[in-house]
Structure formats: C-alpha cells, structure tokens
Scaffold this motif. Structure first.
Motif, PDB file in Angstrom:
ATOM      1  N   ASP A 129     -44.252  -1.984  26.352  1.00  0.00           N
ATOM      2  CA  ASP A 129     -45.340  -2.738  26.869  1.00  0.00           C
ATOM      3  C   ASP A 129     -46.326  -2.529  25.926  1.00  0.00           C
ATOM      4  OD1 ASP A 129     -44.649  -2.326  29.773  1.00  0.00           O
ATOM      5  OD2 ASP A 129     -45.066  -0.671  30.205  1.00  0.00           O
ATOM      6  N   PRO A 130     -46.315  -1.970  24.949  1.00  0.00           N
ATOM      7  CA  PRO A 130     -48.405  -2.920  24.545  1.00  0.00           C
ATOM      8  C   PRO A 130     -48.365  -4.164  23.296  1.00  0.00           C
ATOM      9  CG  PRO A 130     -47.539  -0.976  23.827  1.00  0.00           C
ATOM     10  CD  PRO A 130     -46.487  -1.063  24.695  1.00  0.00           C
ATOM     11  N   VAL A 131     -46.691  -4.275  23.413  1.00  0.00           N
ATOM     12  CA  VAL A 131     -45.757  -5.820  22.493  1.00  0.00           C
ATOM     13  C   VAL A 131     -46.256  -6.796  23.478  1.00  0.00           C
ATOM     14  CG1 VAL A 131     -43.898  -7.160  21.890  1.00  0.00           C
ATOM     15  CG2 VAL A 131     -44.188  -4.635  20.787  1.00  0.00           C
ATOM     16  N   ALA A 132     -45.987  -6.153  25.286  1.00  0.00           N
ATOM     17  CA  ALA A 132     -45.962  -7.291  26.252  1.00  0.00           C
ATOM     18  C   ALA A 132     -47.275  -8.200  26.277  1.00  0.00           C
ATOM     19  CB  ALA A 132     -45.302  -6.454  27.189  1.00  0.00           C
ATOM     20  N   GLU A 137     -51.638 -11.673  25.823  1.00  0.00           N
ATOM     21  CA  GLU A 137     -53.367 -12.283  25.351  1.00  0.00           C
ATOM     22  C   GLU A 137     -52.874 -13.595  24.507  1.00  0.00           C
ATOM     23  OE1 GLU A 137     -56.891 -12.332  25.080  1.00  0.00           O
ATOM     24  OE2 GLU A 137     -55.880 -11.604  26.490  1.00  0.00           O
ATOM     25  N   LEU A 138     -51.627 -13.429  23.565  1.00  0.00           N
ATOM     26  CA  LEU A 138     -52.387 -14.190  22.499  1.00  0.00           C
ATOM     27  C   LEU A 138     -51.428 -15.687  23.238  1.00  0.00           C
ATOM     28  CD1 LEU A 138     -51.297 -15.099  19.527  1.00  0.00           C
ATOM     29  CD2 LEU A 138     -49.386 -14.504  19.123  1.00  0.00           C
ATOM     30  N   SER A 140     -52.423 -16.831  26.081  1.00  0.00           N
ATOM     31  CA  SER A 140     -53.746 -17.093  26.766  1.00  0.00           C
ATOM     32  C   SER A 140     -54.033 -17.499  26.041  1.00  0.00           C
ATOM     33  CB  SER A 140     -53.740 -16.013  27.528  1.00  0.00           C
ATOM     34  OG  SER A 140     -55.123 -15.927  28.526  1.00  0.00           O
ATOM     35  N   GLN A 141     -54.602 -16.691  24.402  1.00  0.00           N
ATOM     36  CA  GLN A 141     -55.662 -17.605  24.069  1.00  0.00           C
ATOM     37  C   GLN A 141     -55.384 -19.076  23.683  1.00  0.00           C
ATOM     38  OE1 GLN A 141     -58.395 -16.209  22.438  1.00  0.00           O
ATOM     39  NE2 GLN A 141     -58.645 -14.424  24.156  1.00  0.00           N
ATOM     40  N   PHE A 142     -53.997 -19.263  22.780  1.00  0.00           N
ATOM     41  CA  PHE A 142     -53.309 -20.389  22.323  1.00  0.00           C
ATOM     42  C   PHE A 142     -53.765 -21.383  23.670  1.00  0.00           C
ATOM     43  CE2 PHE A 142     -50.381 -23.368  21.035  1.00  0.00           C
ATOM     44  CZ  PHE A 142     -50.962 -22.992  19.904  1.00  0.00           C
ATOM     45  N   GLY A 143     -53.146 -20.989  24.386  1.00  0.00           N
ATOM     46  CA  GLY A 143     -53.225 -21.929  25.864  1.00  0.00           C
ATOM     47  C   GLY A 143     -55.713 -22.758  26.487  1.00  0.00           C
ATOM     48  N   THR A 144     -55.996 -21.712  25.751  1.00  0.00           N
ATOM     49  CA  THR A 144     -57.170 -21.924  25.221  1.00  0.00           C
ATOM     50  C   THR A 144     -57.256 -22.867  24.589  1.00  0.00           C
ATOM     51  OG1 THR A 144     -58.038 -19.927  27.213  1.00  0.00           O
ATOM     52  CG2 THR A 144     -59.443 -20.968  25.187  1.00  0.00           C
ATOM     53  N   LEU A 145     -57.163 -22.560  23.847  1.00  0.00           N
ATOM     54  CA  LEU A 145     -57.410 -23.512  21.703  1.00  0.00           C
ATOM     55  C   LEU A 145     -56.650 -24.609  22.505  1.00  0.00           C
ATOM     56  CD1 LEU A 145     -58.592 -22.892  19.422  1.00  0.00           C
ATOM     57  CD2 LEU A 145     -56.492 -22.148  18.467  1.00  0.00           C
ATOM     58  N   ILE A 146     -55.868 -25.024  22.587  1.00  0.00           N
ATOM     59  CA  ILE A 146     -55.114 -26.305  22.855  1.00  0.00           C
ATOM     60  C   ILE A 146     -56.204 -26.916  24.057  1.00  0.00           C
ATOM     61  CG2 ILE A 146     -53.284 -27.332  23.805  1.00  0.00           C
ATOM     62  CD1 ILE A 146     -51.436 -25.154  23.246  1.00  0.00           C
ATOM     63  N   GLN A 147     -56.155 -26.251  24.864  1.00  0.00           N
ATOM     64  CA  GLN A 147     -57.454 -27.437  25.531  1.00  0.00           C
ATOM     65  C   GLN A 147     -58.689 -27.819  25.324  1.00  0.00           C
ATOM     66  OE1 GLN A 147     -56.624 -28.253  28.895  1.00  0.00           O
ATOM     67  NE2 GLN A 147     -58.161 -29.309  28.573  1.00  0.00           N
ATOM     68  N   PHE A 177     -57.475 -16.135  18.960  1.00  0.00           N
ATOM     69  CA  PHE A 177     -56.292 -16.558  18.813  1.00  0.00           C
ATOM     70  C   PHE A 177     -55.999 -15.743  17.337  1.00  0.00           C
ATOM     71  CE2 PHE A 177     -53.664 -18.907  17.210  1.00  0.00           C
ATOM     72  CZ  PHE A 177     -51.901 -18.815  17.378  1.00  0.00           C
ATOM     73  N   LEU A 178     -56.031 -15.721  16.433  1.00  0.00           N
ATOM     74  CA  LEU A 178     -55.889 -14.796  15.235  1.00  0.00           C
ATOM     75  C   LEU A 178     -56.012 -13.466  15.198  1.00  0.00           C
ATOM     76  CD1 LEU A 178     -57.445 -17.387  11.870  1.00  0.00           C
ATOM     77  CD2 LEU A 178     -55.210 -17.670  13.069  1.00  0.00           C
TER      78      LEU A 178
END
Length: 199
Positions: A129-132, A137-138, A140-147, A177-178
């Motif tokens: 679960d912690p990895v999932a 989250e990662l 989601s953050q990357f999707g926001t960054l691309i947009q 993201f990092l």
C-alpha cells in the motif's frame, strides 16, 4: 501334603510372577510404541512445517523479484516521459516568444505518459500500500506538470504576458514531482528490504 501345597504355591507364584512380568513387559512395549508414534508424528509435523516455510520463503522471493521489476519498469517509463517533457520545457524557455505550439511533440509526451500510467498499474497490483499510494501521487503530480508545460507552450505561442509566472508555477510543480519521486523510492526500498515473517 505340605510339600504339595508348597509346590502348588510355588507354581502359582511362578505363574503370577510370569503373568505380572508379561503385563509389565506389554505395558512397557505399548509405551515404547506410543513414544515412537509420537516421535514420528513430531517429525512429520516438523517436515511439513519446513516445507511450508520453504514455500513461503520462495513465494516471498518471487514476490520481491516481481515488485522490483514492476518498480523499475515504472520508473524507467516515467523517466522517458519526464525527459521529453523537460526537453520541451527547456526549449520553450530558451526560445523567444512566440514559439509555435507543437502538437506533435506534446502528442509524444502524452503517449509516453500514458505508457507510464499503464506500467504504474503493475506497481499498484504488486504493492504494498505505501508504494501504491506513492505511485498514484507521483502519477498525479506528473500529469499536472505535463499540463502546465502544455499550457505554457500555448501561452508562449500567443506571446502571453504571464510567461514568467507560468515558469515559476512549473518550477514549483516540478519540485513537488521530485519530492513525490523520492517518496516513492523510499517506499519501494522499504518494501524490497522487508523481511519475511516466518511464523
């Protein structure tokens, strides 16, 4: 007559002694057999426990290998999408507005991101679960960054006045993201270092 009586008592005593010896011997043999059976049952249980333990250890090893492969595949897919996105952002930052919007480049970034999302499904399946959670989250953050980079490219093509503010926003999202990437790496490392509970 006394001698007959003494002889009869002697024979009777011998018979009783032999009978008692036989009974005691039979009981001792029964105890010995019961002890041997208990020992055999104990050995069988120990062997069964060892087999179960070996199966659990093998399953744990198999699970760890699958997790590690899923984690690496995801991180590599995400890195490919991130490199393409960063390259586009850097070229836009270096260019003088208006830089024409390249649908082709953003389509490629989107394709790489979709591939990373598909590979992320393996990580979500493998867990724990912690990895999932860190993976979601990662992504989601990357999707926001691309947009945000896409929005910056569109604003750049229009020679918008708020390019500097958009750059600052992209930098902030890039930092988050990092941070999310580091959280995923930490959770993945903990999952791979986890020791099997052999009880």
């Amino acid at each position: 007559m006394i001698s007959v009586l003494v002889a009869a008592v002697g024979v009777l005593g011998t018979a009783l002694g032999a009978g008692l010896t036989a009974i005691i011997g039979a009981r001792a043999e029964n105890r010995r057999q019961a002890a041997l059976e208990r020992e055999q049952v104990r050995k069988d249980l120990a062997q069964k426990d060892n087999q179960i333990l070996e199966l659990r250890v093998e399953h744990f090893r198999w699970r760890r290998e699958r997790r590690q492969a899923a984690y690496l595949d995801f991180l590599q897919a995400l890195a490919a999408a991130d490199r393409a996105n960063q390259q586009e952002y850097r070229s836009l930052k270096a260019a003088t507005p208006p830089e024409p919007f390249s649908l082709e480049r953003f389509s490629e970034i989107r394709r790489l991101f979709k591939h990373a999302e598909q590979v992320a499904d393996s990580v979500l399946l493998e867990g724990p679960d912690p990895v999932a959670s860190a993976t979601q989250e990662l992504v989601s953050q990357f999707g926001t960054l691309i947009q945000e980079v896409r929005d910056f490219a569109e604003a750049h093509a229009r020679s918008a006045d708020d390019l500097h503010g958009r750059q600052q926003r992209i930098e902030e999202i890039g930092e988050r993201f990092l941070d999310s990437r580091l959280e995923l790496l930490s959770a993945a490392r903990a999952a791979l270092d986890d020791i099997i509970d052999v009880r």
